[in-house]
Design a protein around this motif. Structure first.
Motif, short mmCIF file in Angstrom:
data_model
loop_
_atom_site.label_atom_id
_atom_site.label_comp_id
_atom_site.label_asym_id
_atom_site.label_seq_id
_atom_site.Cartn_x
_atom_site.Cartn_y
_atom_site.Cartn_z
N ALA A 51 71.34 51.05 21.38
CA ALA A 51 71.41 51.30 22.82
C ALA A 51 70.06 51.08 23.49
CB ALA A 51 71.90 52.72 23.09
N GLY A 52 69.00 51.30 22.73
CA GLY A 52 67.65 51.08 23.24
C GLY A 52 67.22 49.63 23.22
N GLY A 53 68.09 48.75 22.72
CA GLY A 53 67.78 47.33 22.75
C GLY A 53 67.40 46.71 21.41
N ALA A 54 67.34 47.50 20.35
CA ALA A 54 67.01 46.95 19.03
C ALA A 54 68.16 46.10 18.52
CB ALA A 54 66.71 48.08 18.05
N THR A 55 67.82 45.06 17.80
CA THR A 55 68.83 44.22 17.17
C THR A 55 69.08 44.71 15.75
OG1 THR A 55 67.26 42.66 16.21
CG2 THR A 55 67.99 42.20 18.48
N PRO A 56 70.22 44.34 15.16
CA PRO A 56 70.44 44.71 13.77
C PRO A 56 69.31 44.24 12.85
CG PRO A 56 72.50 44.00 14.73
CD PRO A 56 71.41 43.72 15.75
N GLY A 57 68.78 43.07 13.11
CA GLY A 57 67.67 42.56 12.30
C GLY A 57 66.41 43.40 12.44
N GLU A 58 66.13 43.86 13.64
CA GLU A 58 64.96 44.71 13.85
C GLU A 58 65.12 46.06 13.16
OE1 GLU A 58 63.49 43.08 18.21
OE2 GLU A 58 65.04 44.62 18.13
N ILE A 59 66.33 46.60 13.22
CA ILE A 59 66.57 47.88 12.55
C ILE A 59 66.41 47.72 11.04
CG2 ILE A 59 68.33 49.64 12.05
CD1 ILE A 59 69.42 49.04 14.93
N ALA A 60 66.95 46.64 10.49
CA ALA A 60 66.82 46.39 9.06
C ALA A 60 65.35 46.17 8.67
CB ALA A 60 67.67 45.19 8.65
#
Length: 67
Positions: A37-46
């Motif tokens: 919701a804050g704008g992070a992508t799945p790749g950034e989270i990983a």
């Protein structure tokens, strides 16, 4: 306990107060949803949490959509 239909999501009363988490981690479903919701992508989270994969993030979204 892994949830039927959601093998990457677990609920264990002894981990995070029984809130839904990514299996094998203490990363709560709500944490992942807040990052997205804050704008992070799945790749950034990983990348920020190397024990969470992009597939885990997609599983979180599927779980949230169902519940």
């Amino acid at each position: 306990m892994q949830l039927t239909g959601f093998p990457r999501i677990a609920i264990d009363p002894g981990i995070c107060g029984g809130r839904a988490t990514v299996v094998g981690t203490r990363v709560r479903v709500t944490d992942v949803l807040e990052m997205l919701a804050g704008g992070a992508t799945p790749g950034e989270i990983a990348a920020d949490f190397p024990y969470v994969t992009e597939d885990d993030v997609r599983a979180v979204l599927a779980y949230a959509a169902r519940h």
